[in-house]
Enzyme design. Sequence first.
Site, PDB file in Angstrom:
ATOM      1  NE  ARG A   1      -4.191  -1.488  -0.051  1.00 54.67           N
ATOM      2  CZ  ARG A   1      -4.277  -2.443  -0.962  1.00 54.67           C
ATOM      3  NH1 ARG A   1      -3.259  -2.663  -1.781  1.00 54.67           N
ATOM      4  NH2 ARG A   1      -5.349  -3.195  -1.059  1.00 54.67           N
TER       5      ARG A   1
ATOM      6  CG  HIS B   1      -2.398  -0.885  -7.811  1.00 55.04           C
ATOM      7  ND1 HIS B   1      -2.986  -0.091  -6.851  1.00 55.04           N
ATOM      8  CD2 HIS B   1      -2.495  -2.168  -7.352  1.00 55.04           C
ATOM      9  CE1 HIS B   1      -3.429  -0.857  -5.863  1.00 55.04           C
ATOM     10  NE2 HIS B   1      -3.136  -2.129  -6.145  1.00 55.04           N
TER      11      HIS B   1
END
Length: 309
Positions: A224, A272
């Site tokens: 994250r 991502h």
Amino acid sequence: MINVLFSAPEGRWAQYERPLTEALDDAGVAANLSTHHSPEDVDYVVYAPNGGLSDFTRFTRTKAVLSLWAGVESIVGNETLTMPLARMVDDGLTEGMVEWVTGHVLRHHLNIDLHLHGQDGVWRDWVPPLARDRKVGVLGLGALGSACAQALAALNFDVTGWSRTGKAVDGIACHHGPSGLDTVLARSEIVVLLLPRTPQTENILDAAAIARLPQGAVVVNPGRGALIDDDALLAALDASHLAHATLDVFRTEPLPKDHPFWAHPKVTVTPHIASETRPASAARVIAENIRRGEAGKPLLHLVDRDAGY
């Protein structure tokens, strides 16, 4: 016949309709799967947090919300979401993460960039150490972190792992708590971050933590974005305390074009992609959870609201 609402960004329905229909059929679940059920008629919600649904007040008969995402930090605090919430844990996510992490750890271990960017007629005879002599730390020992730690250990890397609470992973020296974090950081030539985002893990790699890493260490973050203090990371790269950072996740996504990560010579940005949810494998997890719910069995991968994941 149960009603299953699919709530996700436009375009996802085309990817998921057939896999979900087939998975529900294979699980023996008779379901009316649609993107347009009335809230009061919905038994289960298949959910992506960025799909526009945020108020669950009218979902009065809904038995569970089944997320398509592994991370739930954007929804776990939603006070209208009072029914059980399950996060996505599936083989496709795990395999994708293992492949991305091992690929980038090997890249930095072998210093592949030296030769990719050094096609200038200079014979660079640098020889990497063997994997057994390379110390790798994995922060986060959930399903993804444990799988990555074991995959790296299978390649003979010297792997240690850390989690906030004590865990045991076969073949991995595991540490926990503040002192355990210091131990893992101090020895990690390559550190991989695979923690969830919670109030306790935000900025876990701050200036003080980065300073504990060995000179020339590499940071690999597919976990994250908020796990890292961006300014502290850039400062450590500029000072050459860190050799490189490979980042797949960011506080703002897509990463703004003017963000300094894009232009920094010691930062690699990937968009991502470390572990994308694959419709076929995710559909099987969703179908199994609905089958379990209808059979009165405990759901898989339920979120602990207090822990935040």
